[in-house]
Design a protein around this motif. Structure first.
Motif, short mmCIF file in Angstrom:
data_model
loop_
_atom_site.label_atom_id
_atom_site.label_comp_id
_atom_site.label_asym_id
_atom_site.label_seq_id
_atom_site.Cartn_x
_atom_site.Cartn_y
_atom_site.Cartn_z
N LEU A 230 5.46 -5.55 -33.57
CA LEU A 230 4.41 -4.92 -34.36
C LEU A 230 3.20 -5.84 -34.49
N LEU A 231 3.44 -7.14 -34.65
CA LEU A 231 2.32 -8.09 -34.72
C LEU A 231 1.58 -8.14 -33.38
N ALA A 232 2.32 -8.12 -32.28
CA ALA A 232 1.67 -8.11 -30.97
C ALA A 232 0.84 -6.84 -30.79
N ALA A 233 1.35 -5.72 -31.29
CA ALA A 233 0.60 -4.46 -31.20
C ALA A 233 -0.66 -4.52 -32.04
N ALA A 234 -0.58 -5.12 -33.22
CA ALA A 234 -1.76 -5.25 -34.07
C ALA A 234 -2.82 -6.12 -33.41
N PHE A 235 -2.39 -7.19 -32.76
CA PHE A 235 -3.33 -8.05 -32.02
C PHE A 235 -3.99 -7.26 -30.89
N ALA B 171 -3.74 -6.91 -40.50
CA ALA B 171 -4.62 -7.98 -40.94
C ALA B 171 -4.38 -9.27 -40.14
N LEU B 172 -3.09 -9.61 -39.94
CA LEU B 172 -2.78 -10.82 -39.17
C LEU B 172 -3.24 -10.69 -37.72
N LEU C 174 -6.93 -11.28 -37.49
CA LEU C 174 -7.25 -12.71 -37.60
C LEU C 174 -6.98 -13.44 -36.28
N LEU C 175 -5.86 -13.10 -35.64
CA LEU C 175 -5.54 -13.75 -34.37
C LEU C 175 -6.51 -13.35 -33.27
N ALA C 176 -6.98 -12.11 -33.33
CA ALA C 176 -7.89 -11.63 -32.29
C ALA C 176 -9.32 -12.07 -32.51
N ALA C 177 -9.61 -12.67 -33.66
CA ALA C 177 -11.00 -13.07 -33.96
C ALA C 177 -11.50 -14.14 -33.00
N ARG C 178 -10.57 -14.94 -32.43
CA ARG C 178 -10.97 -16.04 -31.56
C ARG C 178 -10.92 -15.71 -30.08
N VAL C 179 -10.57 -14.46 -29.75
CA VAL C 179 -10.48 -14.09 -28.34
C VAL C 179 -11.57 -13.08 -28.02
N ARG C 180 -11.79 -12.90 -26.73
CA ARG C 180 -12.80 -11.95 -26.28
C ARG C 180 -12.29 -10.53 -26.47
N HIS C 181 -13.11 -9.69 -27.05
CA HIS C 181 -12.73 -8.29 -27.25
C HIS C 181 -13.12 -7.47 -26.04
N ARG C 182 -12.43 -6.34 -25.88
CA ARG C 182 -12.71 -5.46 -24.73
C ARG C 182 -14.16 -4.97 -24.79
N GLY C 183 -14.82 -5.07 -23.66
CA GLY C 183 -16.19 -4.59 -23.56
C GLY C 183 -17.23 -5.66 -23.86
N PRO D 239 -14.13 -3.10 -31.11
CA PRO D 239 -15.35 -3.92 -31.16
C PRO D 239 -15.23 -5.01 -32.22
N ARG D 240 -15.92 -6.10 -32.00
CA ARG D 240 -15.86 -7.21 -32.95
C ARG D 240 -16.51 -6.84 -34.28
N THR D 241 -17.33 -5.80 -34.30
CA THR D 241 -18.00 -5.39 -35.53
C THR D 241 -17.05 -4.72 -36.53
N VAL D 242 -15.86 -4.37 -36.08
CA VAL D 242 -14.90 -3.76 -37.00
C VAL D 242 -14.37 -4.84 -37.94
N ARG D 243 -14.39 -4.56 -39.23
CA ARG D 243 -13.98 -5.55 -40.22
C ARG D 243 -12.46 -5.67 -40.30
N LEU D 244 -12.02 -6.80 -40.86
CA LEU D 244 -10.58 -7.06 -40.93
C LEU D 244 -9.86 -5.99 -41.73
N TRP D 245 -10.42 -5.60 -42.86
CA TRP D 245 -9.73 -4.61 -43.68
C TRP D 245 -9.67 -3.25 -42.98
N GLN D 246 -10.67 -2.96 -42.12
CA GLN D 246 -10.63 -1.73 -41.36
C GLN D 246 -9.50 -1.75 -40.33
N HIS D 247 -9.33 -2.88 -39.66
CA HIS D 247 -8.19 -3.03 -38.74
C HIS D 247 -6.88 -2.78 -39.49
N ALA D 248 -6.76 -3.41 -40.64
CA ALA D 248 -5.50 -3.32 -41.38
C ALA D 248 -5.21 -1.88 -41.80
#
Length: 446
Positions: A323-328, A426-427, A430-439, A335-344
């Motif tokens: 589940l954590l891998a799926a969240a990542f 949420a986790l 956070l982990l995906a914040a340091r990697v390149r997002h699609r697009g 898009p990087r513009t999506v906020r953390l709470w929105q992801h969660a």
């Protein structure tokens, strides 16, 4: 003078639309029939007498789309069988759903936006042909087996008493057609929710970034469980030498078992009961829990399973990691513009819906019973006595009563899944914040 170039005329638009819909329905039927036929053959159904294999195959396909099958028969007016099965062979369901979704979406490739009228027309044509297919399945899924009583003396006595042992089944038409139609609509909705390349009407484009990343991620989790279960099944078949039975389970009901394990790993509960002998594949630990004393309803969770097999505790870390891998993955595809709470929040909703569907898909209601002159019989009662008198081939021999119930506690499972989704979403963000997002483009533009 150069002659004008003529192009071969294709089918008219209306005809082409119906051919496309026919291709979608045919793909689903062929895929389900192939997997179900192989699984049933491995389970020994190829030896059924009196041309019973095609009706059994049709009944399996009816169950795969959410229908129910009723069993009936007995020995004339003397004894009667009362039984029914509602359980989805989810391997057959999964293969059919993937085939239909793939063909439907392939017909819409090479476009970014599709008109709402066009999509509605395609869906309506597919639905109409699918309903026709379901009607044909219910017609074929009907058969009666006449079982010989044994020796000549038993045949004579049976004829005199009006005992003609018959065991039959038939698919319930309204249930199969109604739920089968809902199954198709769910498949198409899931296909548009999961596929990044599926064209949408302009009015729905603004929702795709909120829905598709978490939907695709949870779909990946379900597929990962199926792959893990298939690998475990193959290893079991090689190690224990029961290849036919194990592969039959894989080809018929593997997702039933592994998706149940996913829900249990998140802490969800199922309630159920197992009495008598029901010919459905059930893991030993689960069977032990379901056989509660005095026929009471049992609670299936990690604790009760671990009482019979300590390895059940591994379901918790496996579910958490996947589940954590799926969240990542969901965050990385957003898009990087999506906020953390929105992801969660989005991932929490997707996880809750997934567990809700898993709970509905893994419900099982299977029971049978024998009554003689209106008196219900239990295991080891008058049915065994009749079997002894009438001969070993009599279907009444050892035929008492049995039932299997397995139902999820959705009122706790769904909120629990939402909580897991909120935390891992949420986790994962956070982990995906340091990697390149699609697009995204790198600083060099590549």
């Amino acid at each position: 003078m150069q002659q004008p170039i003529t192009r071969a005329a294709g089918p008219p638009g209306v005809v082409r639309g119906w051919l496309d819909a026919f291709a979608v329905v045919l793909a689903g039927l062929v895929a389900m029939a192939a997997v179900a036929a192989l699984g049933l053959w491995l389970a020994g159904a190829g030896d059924l007498p009196e041309g019973g294999f095609p009706p059994v195959l049709a009944a399996t396909m009816a169950l795969a789309v959410g229908g129910s099958v009723q069993l009936d028969g007995g020995a004339g007016s003397f004894a009667a069988v009362d039984a029914g099965v509602t359980a989805m062979p989810l391997t057959v369901s999964l293969v059919g759903a993937v085939a239909m979704a793939e063909v439907f979406l392939r017909q819409l490739r090479f476009r970014a936006v599709a008109g709402g009228g066009e999509l509605l027309g395609r869906i309506v044509r597919t639905v109409l042909l699918w309903v026709l297919a379901l009607v044909l399945i219910t017609v074929v899924a009907k058969h009666t087996f006449v079982v010989p009583l044994g020796g000549s003396l038993a045949q004579t006595i049976g004829s005199a008493l009006g005992l003609t042992p018959e065991v039959g089944f038939h698919a319930d038409g309204p249930t199969t057609i109604g739920i089968g139609l809902a199954w198709l609509l769910l498949v198409l909705a899931a296909a548009f929710a999961v596929s990044r390349r599926a064209p949408l009407p302009g009015a729905l484009l603004r929702y795709q970034l909120a829905v598709r990343p978490p939907a695709f991620a949870l779909w990946t989790v379900l597929l990962a469980y199926v792959v893990i279960g298939a690998v475990a099944g193959v290893i079991t078949a090689i190690a224990h030498g029961n290849a036919r039975q194990t592969l039959a389970v894989v080809l018929l009901v593997l997702p039933d078992l592994v998706w149940l394990a996913f829900g249990l790993g998140l802490g969800a509960q199922w309630h159920g009961r197992l009495e008598g002998a029901v010919g459905l594949p059930i893991p030993k630990a689960l069977s032990s829990v379901l056989r509660a004393p005095n026929g009471r309803e049992a609670t299936i969770d990690l604790g009760t399973l671990a009482d019979h097999d300590a390895r059940s505790w591994w379901l918790l870390p496996v579910a958490a990691v996947l589940l954590l891998a799926a969240a990542f993955l969901a965050a990385q595809r957003s898009p990087r513009t999506v906020r953390l709470w929105q992801h969660a929040v989005r991932f929490a909703l997707a996880t809750a819906v997934t567990v809700l569907l898993v709970g509905l898909w893994t419900r099982i209601d299977a029971d049978y019973g024998l009554s003689v002159l209106g008196v219900g019989l239990g295991q080891g009662g008058l049915a065994d006595l009749l079997g002894t008198v009438l001969g070993g081939n009599n279907p009444l021999t050892g035929f008492g009563s049995g039932s299997l119930r397995l139902r999820p506690a959705l009122w706790t499972a769904v909120p629990l899944a939402a909580g897991w989704g909120l935390l891992t979403g949420a986790l994962g963000a956070l982990l995906a914040a340091r990697v390149r997002h699609r697009g995204e483009l790198t600083e060099g533009g590549g």
